[in-house]
Design a protein around this motif. Sequence first.
Motif, mmCIF file in Angstrom:
data_model
loop_
_atom_site.group_PDB
_atom_site.id
_atom_site.type_symbol
_atom_site.label_atom_id
_atom_site.label_comp_id
_atom_site.label_asym_id
_atom_site.label_seq_id
_atom_site.Cartn_x
_atom_site.Cartn_y
_atom_site.Cartn_z
ATOM 1 N N ASN A 1 -12.249 60.439 27.617
ATOM 2 C CA ASN A 1 -13.799 60.164 27.765
ATOM 3 C C ASN A 1 -14.697 61.067 28.217
ATOM 4 O OD1 ASN A 1 -12.763 57.395 27.032
ATOM 5 N ND2 ASN A 1 -12.271 56.700 29.438
ATOM 6 N N ASN A 2 -13.999 62.038 28.992
ATOM 7 C CA ASN A 2 -14.976 63.067 29.467
ATOM 8 C C ASN A 2 -14.132 64.285 29.952
ATOM 9 O OD1 ASN A 2 -17.109 64.773 30.618
ATOM 10 N ND2 ASN A 2 -17.452 63.394 32.429
ATOM 11 N N MET A 3 -14.364 65.425 29.490
ATOM 12 C CA MET A 3 -13.887 66.625 29.894
ATOM 13 C C MET A 3 -14.682 67.741 30.100
ATOM 14 S SD MET A 3 -10.161 68.263 28.311
ATOM 15 C CE MET A 3 -9.437 69.574 29.308
ATOM 16 N N TYR A 4 -14.786 68.341 31.429
ATOM 17 C CA TYR A 4 -15.716 69.408 31.351
ATOM 18 C C TYR A 4 -15.181 70.469 32.574
ATOM 19 C CZ TYR A 4 -19.695 71.745 33.591
ATOM 20 O OH TYR A 4 -20.791 73.003 33.706
ATOM 21 N N ILE A 5 -15.485 71.949 31.949
ATOM 22 C CA ILE A 5 -14.917 72.923 32.425
ATOM 23 C C ILE A 5 -16.089 73.959 32.562
ATOM 24 C CG2 ILE A 5 -13.475 75.061 32.289
ATOM 25 C CD1 ILE A 5 -11.793 73.561 30.205
ATOM 26 N N GLY A 6 -16.052 74.206 34.104
ATOM 27 C CA GLY A 6 -17.321 74.934 34.515
ATOM 28 C C GLY A 6 -17.062 75.939 35.795
ATOM 29 N N SER A 7 -17.882 76.634 36.144
ATOM 30 C CA SER A 7 -17.554 77.618 37.309
ATOM 31 C C SER A 7 -18.010 76.887 38.757
ATOM 32 C CB SER A 7 -18.392 78.735 37.195
ATOM 33 O OG SER A 7 -17.940 79.478 36.033
ATOM 34 N N GLY A 8 -17.581 77.272 39.685
ATOM 35 C CA GLY A 8 -17.681 76.498 41.030
ATOM 36 C C GLY A 8 -16.889 77.280 42.058
ATOM 37 N N ALA A 9 -16.875 76.370 43.187
ATOM 38 C CA ALA A 9 -16.125 76.867 44.366
ATOM 39 C C ALA A 9 -15.466 75.796 44.879
ATOM 40 C CB ALA A 9 -17.051 77.636 45.409
ATOM 41 N N ASP A 10 -14.097 75.943 45.423
ATOM 42 C CA ASP A 10 -13.597 74.948 46.023
ATOM 43 C C ASP A 10 -14.176 74.521 47.650
ATOM 44 O OD1 ASP A 10 -12.937 77.144 47.697
ATOM 45 O OD2 ASP A 10 -10.946 76.856 47.198
ATOM 46 N N PHE A 11 -13.217 73.716 48.377
ATOM 47 C CA PHE A 11 -13.914 73.436 49.691
ATOM 48 C C PHE A 11 -13.837 74.384 50.698
ATOM 49 C CE2 PHE A 11 -9.246 72.796 49.682
ATOM 50 C CZ PHE A 11 -8.939 73.014 50.851
ATOM 51 N N THR A 12 -13.174 75.559 50.611
ATOM 52 C CA THR A 12 -13.348 76.682 51.356
ATOM 53 C C THR A 12 -14.246 77.878 50.885
ATOM 54 O OG1 THR A 12 -11.385 77.906 50.089
ATOM 55 C CG2 THR A 12 -10.871 76.363 51.860
ATOM 56 N N GLY A 13 -14.861 77.425 49.743
ATOM 57 C CA GLY A 13 -15.907 78.430 49.289
ATOM 58 C C GLY A 13 -15.460 79.492 48.295
ATOM 59 N N VAL A 14 -14.130 79.349 47.872
ATOM 60 C CA VAL A 14 -13.543 80.404 47.072
ATOM 61 C C VAL A 14 -14.134 80.246 45.612
ATOM 62 C CG1 VAL A 14 -11.385 81.553 45.991
ATOM 63 C CG2 VAL A 14 -11.540 80.770 48.281
ATOM 64 N N PRO A 15 -14.706 81.024 44.884
ATOM 65 C CA PRO A 15 -15.221 80.946 43.624
ATOM 66 C C PRO A 15 -14.099 80.667 42.433
ATOM 67 C CG PRO A 15 -15.580 83.119 43.968
ATOM 68 C CD PRO A 15 -14.988 82.321 45.311
ATOM 69 N N THR A 16 -14.045 79.981 41.696
ATOM 70 C CA THR A 16 -13.068 79.629 40.646
ATOM 71 C C THR A 16 -13.747 78.545 39.667
ATOM 72 O OG1 THR A 16 -10.924 78.673 40.159
ATOM 73 C CG2 THR A 16 -12.200 77.591 41.956
ATOM 74 N N LYS A 17 -12.915 78.470 38.569
ATOM 75 C CA LYS A 17 -13.202 77.612 37.456
ATOM 76 C C LYS A 17 -12.985 75.982 37.819
ATOM 77 C CE LYS A 17 -13.397 80.746 33.589
ATOM 78 N NZ LYS A 17 -12.693 81.345 32.337
ATOM 79 N N MET A 18 -13.829 75.270 37.752
ATOM 80 C CA MET A 18 -13.415 73.736 37.870
ATOM 81 C C MET A 18 -13.481 72.959 36.546
ATOM 82 S SD MET A 18 -13.778 74.162 41.144
ATOM 83 C CE MET A 18 -13.549 72.699 42.016
ATOM 84 N N LEU A 19 -12.467 71.858 36.781
ATOM 85 C CA LEU A 19 -12.303 71.067 35.591
ATOM 86 C C LEU A 19 -12.397 69.581 36.010
ATOM 87 C CD1 LEU A 19 -11.292 70.579 32.358
ATOM 88 C CD2 LEU A 19 -8.991 70.496 33.633
ATOM 89 N N ASN A 20 -13.166 68.917 35.220
ATOM 90 C CA ASN A 20 -13.345 67.445 35.325
ATOM 91 C C ASN A 20 -12.722 66.565 34.139
ATOM 92 O OD1 ASN A 20 -14.889 67.838 37.758
ATOM 93 N ND2 ASN A 20 -16.627 67.660 36.785
ATOM 94 N N VAL A 21 -11.771 65.532 34.452
ATOM 95 C CA VAL A 21 -11.146 64.915 33.363
ATOM 96 C C VAL A 21 -11.433 63.448 33.543
ATOM 97 C CG1 VAL A 21 -9.007 64.451 32.000
ATOM 98 C CG2 VAL A 21 -9.513 66.561 32.871
ATOM 99 N N ASN A 22 -11.677 62.629 32.614
ATOM 100 C CA ASN A 22 -11.608 61.133 32.769
ATOM 101 C C ASN A 22 -11.003 60.742 31.208
ATOM 102 O OD1 ASN A 22 -12.020 58.409 33.280
ATOM 103 N ND2 ASN A 22 -14.559 58.830 33.675
#
Length: 310
Positions: free
Chosen positions: A160-181
């Motif tokens: 239903n939904n898939m998104y790839i973008g840049s972001g940071a984890d809970f420790t503040g390390v920058p990385t690519k983030m993925l959302n899937v539904n």
Amino acid sequence: MIHTKSESDITSLAPSSPSRSPKRAVYYVQSPSRDSHDGDKSSSMHATPNFHSPMESPSHPSFGRHSRNSSASRFSGIFRSSSGRKGGRKRNDKGWPECNVIVEEGNYDELDDDKAFMRRCQALMAFCGFIVLFTVFCLIIWGAGRPYKAEIAVRSLTVNNMYIGSGADFTGVPTKMLNVNGSLRISVYNPATFFGIHVSATPVNLIYSDVVVATGQLKKYYQHRKSRKNVLVHIEGTRVPLYGAGSNLVISDNAFQVPLKLEFEVISRGDVVGKLVTTKHRKRVSCPMVIIDSTSNKPIKFKKDSCTYT
């Protein structure tokens, strides 16, 4: 010349006169000897009894009792002599000789105990026989139900939904983030003819380069015999950091291709004879796929050979 005798002379001579003195008969009692034979006993028994004094004569009143005592002592002496020749016998506290007695009737308590013991043994044997027969019956039923394995088939996956973008984890390390539904449709068939099955599964994971980007859970349910059911599993992943795996993703003009793999395991348990006899089967499912941004909101259908079932 005739001499007259005085009264004193007559009185003095009266006791000494042999003609007027009373004659006392002398009796002798002879008891049989221990060494005498039966002939001597019989002769002594038939001999004329002799008495030493008038007190022992038959005319005296004490003769009967005395004779009975003497005869009893004589017979007891005979009995003692005979028992002495035979080696002697034990006597009880009353003086009677003890002898072996044949017991005509036994102890009925022992018979009752034996009957009770036999009944317990029979009951135990019957119980053991029932256990053996029931065990054999259960093994037969278990062997008959063992070949009936639940048939699993993955029908489709709808993203239903898939998104790839840049972001940071809970420790503040920058990385690519993925959302899937999305949602996964699975078909389960129970081929058993005489028992139902309880169906459950491990978490349904959607994996990208060994990173679980989305997960879902199949709710446990009961399925009747000879029935088929389609179940729907909702999977979701929100702001999942990809770290080094995200460097391999190529994103251009908001278009991307993400190679994913679907993995989970289905567990079916059949209650053949209640919970005493059960059959349990596991089937591991693995389905590789590639999700393209342009295919979002469209179900990805899986063929029979698209997945592996082990």
